[in-house]
Design a protein around this motif. Structure first.
Motif, PDB file in Angstrom:
ATOM      1  N   LEU A 261       0.826  -1.209   0.000  1.00 28.66           N
ATOM      2  CA  LEU A 261       0.000   0.000   0.000  1.00 28.66           C
ATOM      3  C   LEU A 261       0.858   1.256   0.000  1.00 28.66           C
ATOM      4  O   LEU A 261       0.578   2.200  -0.743  1.00 28.66           O
ATOM      5  N   SER A 262       1.902   1.260   0.838  1.00 30.57           N
ATOM      6  CA  SER A 262       2.694   2.494   0.879  1.00 30.57           C
ATOM      7  C   SER A 262       3.500   2.661  -0.406  1.00 30.57           C
ATOM      8  O   SER A 262       3.689   3.768  -0.878  1.00 30.57           O
ATOM      9  N   PHE A 263       3.886   1.545  -1.014  1.00 27.02           N
ATOM     10  CA  PHE A 263       4.560   1.650  -2.318  1.00 27.02           C
ATOM     11  C   PHE A 263       3.591   2.268  -3.338  1.00 27.02           C
ATOM     12  O   PHE A 263       3.945   3.192  -4.073  1.00 27.02           O
ATOM     13  N   LEU A 264       2.343   1.780  -3.345  1.00 26.75           N
ATOM     14  CA  LEU A 264       1.380   2.297  -4.315  1.00 26.75           C
ATOM     15  C   LEU A 264       1.055   3.772  -4.049  1.00 26.75           C
ATOM     16  O   LEU A 264       0.913   4.560  -4.980  1.00 26.75           O
ATOM     17  N   ASN A 266       3.068   5.919  -2.771  1.00 27.56           N
ATOM     18  CA  ASN A 266       4.236   6.652  -3.257  1.00 27.56           C
ATOM     19  C   ASN A 266       4.170   6.839  -4.772  1.00 27.56           C
ATOM     20  O   ASN A 266       4.465   7.911  -5.291  1.00 27.56           O
ATOM     21  N   VAL A 267       3.782   5.755  -5.441  1.00 38.40           N
ATOM     22  CA  VAL A 267       3.680   5.803  -6.897  1.00 38.40           C
ATOM     23  C   VAL A 267       2.630   6.836  -7.317  1.00 38.40           C
ATOM     24  O   VAL A 267       2.836   7.632  -8.229  1.00 38.40           O
ATOM     25  N   LEU A 318       6.966   5.653   2.969  1.00 38.02           N
ATOM     26  CA  LEU A 318       6.162   6.818   2.591  1.00 38.02           C
ATOM     27  C   LEU A 318       6.711   8.103   3.178  1.00 38.02           C
ATOM     28  O   LEU A 318       7.317   8.109   4.242  1.00 38.02           O
ATOM     29  N   LEU A 319       6.397   9.196   2.495  1.00 37.31           N
ATOM     30  CA  LEU A 319       6.661  10.514   3.060  1.00 37.31           C
ATOM     31  C   LEU A 319       5.297  11.170   3.248  1.00 37.31           C
ATOM     32  O   LEU A 319       4.468  11.171   2.344  1.00 37.31           O
ATOM     33  N   VAL A 320       5.066  11.684   4.451  1.00 38.77           N
ATOM     34  CA  VAL A 320       3.738  12.212   4.773  1.00 38.77           C
ATOM     35  C   VAL A 320       3.873  13.612   5.340  1.00 38.77           C
ATOM     36  O   VAL A 320       4.721  13.852   6.205  1.00 38.77           O
TER      37      VAL A 320
END
Ligand SMILES: C[S@@+](CC[C@H](N)C(=O)[O-])C[C@H]1O[C@@H](n2cnc3c(N)ncnc32)[C@H](O)[C@@H]1O
Length: 379
Positions: A261-264, A266-267, A318-320
């Protein structure tokens, strides 16, 4: 300016254009410019239209892949194995990009290998070996070691989309993912051996299945380096092509749904011109549930009883960013992780500007105590 106006006027964060590696980008263009002559007369190959060296395919499929490889900016490997090289258009690119590497191209389809051979000799490549083998056979490469194994469009998409093994038009076979991974893991040194597996599909669960299978075969997924290869036309956007980069590890590893999920996310953050933004209660509740945060930069500015606080954190891959006020405006956005430095500079600039306009500004430093994510405030 205080209150709602200050919130509205706060600096809008933006992501700078990704600096591409110009040299390797030029390698892509140089390679593509050599292809018209090299593929002349090769036409459509082996039976079905597994792929065609026409320019639509080159533009939509080959070029985005080659650009993604170039952007990885890899340390030149000494040896590369391309599993299921097909007509060799991808393999030959690796051989051009890494002229000092020994590149081995394998496929079980003899006709494909004739094309690969023709292409390689027309391109004048001397660092390419071509072998006809079934890459899923156990022990096929015993005694061999490679720095890099690449496999593109080899395994999954046909199986996952309803085509059983051995179906019509499948005369060259679709290997089992586990067989291909066993071979890859076998020829890669733990620690520095790298696998670049690129497949395409339209479901997030496929991505989870694929990466979990890679991890359990004895690989560490390098989520920061993995990428989505955007098609060059919007019409194709139902399809997602993902490049999974993994390092051979001593033991099997696991993949959590949150990794995917965090990869997606980010994408998405990378490909959208409009940031995915969450506001209000949703933003706050999501921010509070995000796992362990790693502080990048936080400042809190106050004036006349109004407080504006802006936070930037790494959360896994992720960056938030999370902004809020004591008037309960809240906003959360996801950003590509590589943009951390640029976003931090923007926030620092804003904190300085507010300070210059008479706001009381606190900056927060990461605390070394384990459970304090944002602790020490400095003026
Ligand atoms: C869709 S093509 C992709 C070709 C190339 N990698 C590319 O990206 O252009 C899949 C190729 O994998 C080959 N292949 C399938 N199973 C294989 C196996 N067990 N061993 C070696 N090659 C295999 C097929 O013959 C075919 O050429």
């Amino acid at each position: 300016v205080i209150g709602y106006e200050a919130w509205e006027r706060r600096a809008r964060l933006w992501v700078p254009t990704l600096q591409r590696n110009v040299t390797t980008r030029l390698d892509v263009l140089r390679y593509l410019s050599m292809l018209p002559d090299a593929v002349r007369g090769l036409g459509h190959r082996y039976g079905d239209s597994l792929f065609r060296a026409d320019w639509g395919w080159v533009k939509m499929s080959l070029r985005p892949y080659l650009s993604a490889v170039a952007d990885l900016d890899l340390t030149p490997p000494r040896s590369i194995l391309d599993l299921g090289c097909g007509d060799g258009l991808v393999t030959c690119f690796y051989a051009v990009l890494f002229p000092t590497a020994e590149v081995v191209a394998v496929d079980q389809c003899g006709v494909c290998l004739i094309t690969t051979q023709t292409l390689a000799s027309r391109l004048g490549l001397r660092n390419l070996r071509i072998l006809q083998v079934d890459a899923s056979q156990e022990g096929m490469f015993s005694g061999w070691q490679f720095d890099l194994v690449v496999a593109r469009s080899l395994v999954l998409h046909r199986l996952l989309h309803g085509e059983p093994r051995g179906s019509e038009g499948d005369e060259y076979g679709v290997p089992l993912l586990t067989d291909i991974l066993r071979t890859s893991r076998h020829v890669l040194r733990p620690g520095d051996g790298m696998l670049i597996s690129t497949e395409r599909w339209d479901r997030a669960t496929d991505l989870w299945y694929w990466t979990s299978t890679i991890a359990s075969a004895g690989f560490d997924i390098d989520w920061v380096t993995c990428r989505s290869i955007a098609p060059t036309t919007r019409a194709l956007s139902r399809w997602r092509s993902f490049m999974v980069v993994a390092r051979a590890s001593e033991t099997p590893t696991t993949v959590q749904p949150s990794d995917v999920l965090s990869f997606l996310a980010n994408v998405e953050a990378l490909s959208q011109s409009q940031r995915p933004i969450l506001t209000g209660y949703t933003a706050e509740s999501l921010f509070r549930t995000l796992g362990r945060r790693e502080l990048v930069f936080v400042f809190e500015a106050t004036r006349a009883g109004f407080m504006l606080r802006r936070e930037l954190h790494h959360v896994g891959t992720l960056l938030v960013s999370y902004d809020y006020t004591n008037w309960h405006e809240r906003e959360l956005s996801f950003w590509p992780r590589w943009a951390a430095e640029a976003l931090e500079a923007q926030l620092r600039g804003e904190a300085d500007a507010l300070h210059g306009h008479g706001w009381d500004v606190l900056r927060f430093l990461p605390d070394t105590r384990p459970d304090d994510q944002v602790a020490t405030a400095v003026r």
